[in-house]
Design a protein around this motif. Structure first.
Motif, PDB file in Angstrom:
ATOM      1  N   CYS A 166      15.598  15.422   6.177  1.00 37.83           N
ATOM      2  CA  CYS A 166      15.815  15.276   4.737  1.00 37.83           C
ATOM      3  C   CYS A 166      15.050  14.042   4.291  1.00 37.83           C
ATOM      4  CB  CYS A 166      17.296  15.114   4.432  1.00 37.83           C
ATOM      5  SG  CYS A 166      17.651  15.032   2.661  1.00 37.83           S
ATOM      6  N   SER A 167      14.338  14.175   3.160  1.00 38.62           N
ATOM      7  CA  SER A 167      13.589  13.016   2.676  1.00 38.62           C
ATOM      8  C   SER A 167      13.746  12.876   1.166  1.00 38.62           C
ATOM      9  CB  SER A 167      12.110  13.128   3.039  1.00 38.62           C
ATOM     10  OG  SER A 167      11.522  14.228   2.388  1.00 38.62           O
ATOM     11  N   PHE A 168      13.532  11.661   0.713  1.00 41.54           N
ATOM     12  CA  PHE A 168      13.562  11.340  -0.707  1.00 41.54           C
ATOM     13  C   PHE A 168      12.347  10.463  -0.991  1.00 41.54           C
ATOM     14  CE2 PHE A 168      14.347   8.374  -4.120  1.00 41.54           C
ATOM     15  CZ  PHE A 168      14.775   9.206  -5.148  1.00 41.54           C
ATOM     16  N   ILE A 169      11.652  10.772  -2.075  1.00 45.06           N
ATOM     17  CA  ILE A 169      10.534   9.950  -2.520  1.00 45.06           C
ATOM     18  C   ILE A 169      10.814   9.554  -3.962  1.00 45.06           C
ATOM     19  CG2 ILE A 169       8.053   9.860  -2.996  1.00 45.06           C
ATOM     20  CD1 ILE A 169       9.224  12.459  -0.631  1.00 45.06           C
ATOM     21  N   GLY A 170      10.884   8.267  -4.221  1.00 47.52           N
ATOM     22  CA  GLY A 170      11.066   7.764  -5.580  1.00 47.52           C
ATOM     23  C   GLY A 170       9.724   7.350  -6.149  1.00 47.52           C
ATOM     24  N   THR A 171       9.502   7.646  -7.433  1.00 45.81           N
ATOM     25  CA  THR A 171       8.234   7.333  -8.083  1.00 45.81           C
ATOM     26  C   THR A 171       8.458   6.562  -9.379  1.00 45.81           C
ATOM     27  OG1 THR A 171       8.208   9.444  -9.268  1.00 45.81           O
ATOM     28  CG2 THR A 171       7.120   9.391  -7.128  1.00 45.81           C
ATOM     29  N   HIS A 213       0.827  -1.214   0.000  1.00 47.40           N
ATOM     30  CA  HIS A 213       0.000   0.000   0.000  1.00 47.40           C
ATOM     31  C   HIS A 213       0.861   1.264   0.000  1.00 47.40           C
ATOM     32  CE1 HIS A 213       0.711  -1.054   4.215  1.00 47.40           C
ATOM     33  NE2 HIS A 213       0.629   0.241   4.472  1.00 47.40           N
ATOM     34  N   ASP A 214       0.264   2.353  -0.439  1.00 50.77           N
ATOM     35  CA  ASP A 214       0.938   3.637  -0.529  1.00 50.77           C
ATOM     36  C   ASP A 214       1.255   4.176   0.867  1.00 50.77           C
ATOM     37  OD1 ASP A 214       2.085   5.839  -1.779  1.00 50.77           O
ATOM     38  OD2 ASP A 214       0.190   6.697  -2.461  1.00 50.77           O
ATOM     39  N   PHE A 215       2.056   5.226   0.917  1.00 51.24           N
ATOM     40  CA  PHE A 215       2.417   5.852   2.181  1.00 51.24           C
ATOM     41  C   PHE A 215       2.114   7.348   2.120  1.00 51.24           C
ATOM     42  CE2 PHE A 215       6.143   5.105  -0.486  1.00 51.24           C
ATOM     43  CZ  PHE A 215       6.644   6.391  -0.688  1.00 51.24           C
ATOM     44  N   ASP A 216       1.902   7.931   3.298  1.00 51.80           N
ATOM     45  CA  ASP A 216       1.616   9.357   3.450  1.00 51.80           C
ATOM     46  C   ASP A 216       2.896  10.036   3.923  1.00 51.80           C
ATOM     47  OD1 ASP A 216       0.971  11.878   4.588  1.00 51.80           O
ATOM     48  OD2 ASP A 216      -1.046  11.213   5.073  1.00 51.80           O
ATOM     49  N   VAL A 266       2.527   4.106 -13.283  1.00 52.76           N
ATOM     50  CA  VAL A 266       3.273   5.338 -13.499  1.00 52.76           C
ATOM     51  C   VAL A 266       2.757   6.399 -12.522  1.00 52.76           C
ATOM     52  CG1 VAL A 266       3.716   7.198 -15.158  1.00 52.76           C
ATOM     53  CG2 VAL A 266       3.825   4.803 -15.890  1.00 52.76           C
ATOM     54  N   CYS A 267       3.660   7.140 -11.937  1.00 54.37           N
ATOM     55  CA  CYS A 267       3.426   8.198 -10.940  1.00 54.37           C
ATOM     56  C   CYS A 267       3.229   7.666  -9.521  1.00 54.37           C
ATOM     57  CB  CYS A 267       2.278   9.124 -11.318  1.00 54.37           C
ATOM     58  SG  CYS A 267       2.563  10.054 -12.828  1.00 54.37           S
ATOM     59  N   SER A 291       4.743   1.448 -18.883  1.00 56.64           N
ATOM     60  CA  SER A 291       3.347   1.637 -18.476  1.00 56.64           C
ATOM     61  C   SER A 291       3.085   1.188 -17.045  1.00 56.64           C
ATOM     62  CB  SER A 291       2.409   0.889 -19.427  1.00 56.64           C
ATOM     63  OG  SER A 291       2.720  -0.490 -19.434  1.00 56.64           O
ATOM     64  N   ALA A 292       3.941   0.331 -16.512  1.00 58.19           N
ATOM     65  CA  ALA A 292       3.767  -0.166 -15.144  1.00 58.19           C
ATOM     66  C   ALA A 292       5.061  -0.835 -14.691  1.00 58.19           C
ATOM     67  CB  ALA A 292       2.610  -1.162 -15.071  1.00 58.19           C
ATOM     68  N   MET A 293       5.125  -1.135 -13.400  1.00 54.43           N
ATOM     69  CA  MET A 293       6.291  -1.805 -12.829  1.00 54.43           C
ATOM     70  C   MET A 293       5.819  -2.758 -11.751  1.00 54.43           C
ATOM     71  SD  MET A 293       9.429  -0.089 -10.700  1.00 54.43           S
ATOM     72  CE  MET A 293      10.129   0.727 -12.112  1.00 54.43           C
ATOM     73  N   GLU A 294       6.534  -3.840 -11.593  1.00 46.99           N
ATOM     74  CA  GLU A 294       6.255  -4.762 -10.489  1.00 46.99           C
ATOM     75  C   GLU A 294       7.550  -5.010  -9.748  1.00 46.99           C
ATOM     76  OE1 GLU A 294       4.097  -9.007  -9.495  1.00 46.99           O
ATOM     77  OE2 GLU A 294       3.954  -8.149 -11.501  1.00 46.99           O
ATOM     78  N   LEU A 295       7.494  -4.931  -8.413  1.00 50.37           N
ATOM     79  CA  LEU A 295       8.669  -5.157  -7.583  1.00 50.37           C
ATOM     80  C   LEU A 295       8.477  -6.405  -6.749  1.00 50.37           C
ATOM     81  CD1 LEU A 295       8.511  -1.661  -7.458  1.00 50.37           C
ATOM     82  CD2 LEU A 295      10.760  -2.338  -6.714  1.00 50.37           C
ATOM     83  N   GLU A 296       9.526  -7.215  -6.698  1.00 48.28           N
ATOM     84  CA  GLU A 296       9.538  -8.423  -5.883  1.00 48.28           C
ATOM     85  C   GLU A 296      10.681  -8.332  -4.884  1.00 48.28           C
ATOM     86  OE1 GLU A 296       9.734 -11.861  -8.419  1.00 48.28           O
ATOM     87  OE2 GLU A 296       7.912 -11.311  -9.503  1.00 48.28           O
TER      88      GLU A 296
END
Length: 156
Positions: free
Chosen positions: A31-36, A9-12, A89-90, A47-52
């Motif tokens: 300091c923070s970093f957000i990767g998208t 799930h996403d994070f806030d 994406v995004c 068009s999409a990505m899947e992480l394992e």
């Protein structure tokens, strides 16, 4: 609060930063970093990505990365969230945040953790492209980024 979360799930971002610095009057910098997920990689549309990942092993590896950041830099706390599963994406993929008394240490530790994550964390990425699905290989540039911290990547 756990230092590491692997989740679907996403994070806030605001909630995570507030929790990381809550009650710590010594924090003078965050300091923070957000990767998208981006819509292109290596010149091809994505068009999409899947992480394992390997449950248990992944968390342990990232905990060790945070321990190393605490040894190297004068930081107060760190938090890493990494998403797994299907992403669009995004979508947000990764969150790294570091607190310290002064900004320099936070910036360095945050960058160190991201460089380490990109090369040493046991994640595998599969992208969906017009040509089909493809696994994403480790990048030489990521290994070089890690090398500046005196660490040799085990990807070669």
């Amino acid at each position: 609060m756990a230092r590491v979360s692997i989740q679907t799930h996403d994070f806030d971002v605001a909630a995570e930063i507030a929790a990381l610095r809550a009650g710590d009057g010594g924090v003078g910098a965050v300091c923070s970093f957000i990767g998208t997920v981006r819509d292109r990689n290596d010149g091809s549309p994505v068009s999409a990505m899947e992480l394992e990942h390997y449950p248990g092993m992944t968390e342990k590896a990232i905990e060790a990365m945070i321990d190393e950041a605490l040894r190297r830099f004068d930081i107060r706390a760190a938090r890493v969230i990494h998403r797994v599963g299907p992403l669009q994406v995004c979508d947000q993929i990764v969150f790294v945040a570091v607190t310290s008394a002064h900004r320099g240490q936070s910036f360095q530790a945050c960058e160190f953790l991201m460089d380490y994550l990109k090369t040493q964390a046991p994640f595998w990425k599969k992208e969906s492209t017009p040509q089909g699905e493809r696994w994403v290989d480790a990048r030489v540039a990521d290994d070089a980024a890690l090398a500046r911290w005196g660490i040799t990547a085990g990807n070669g």
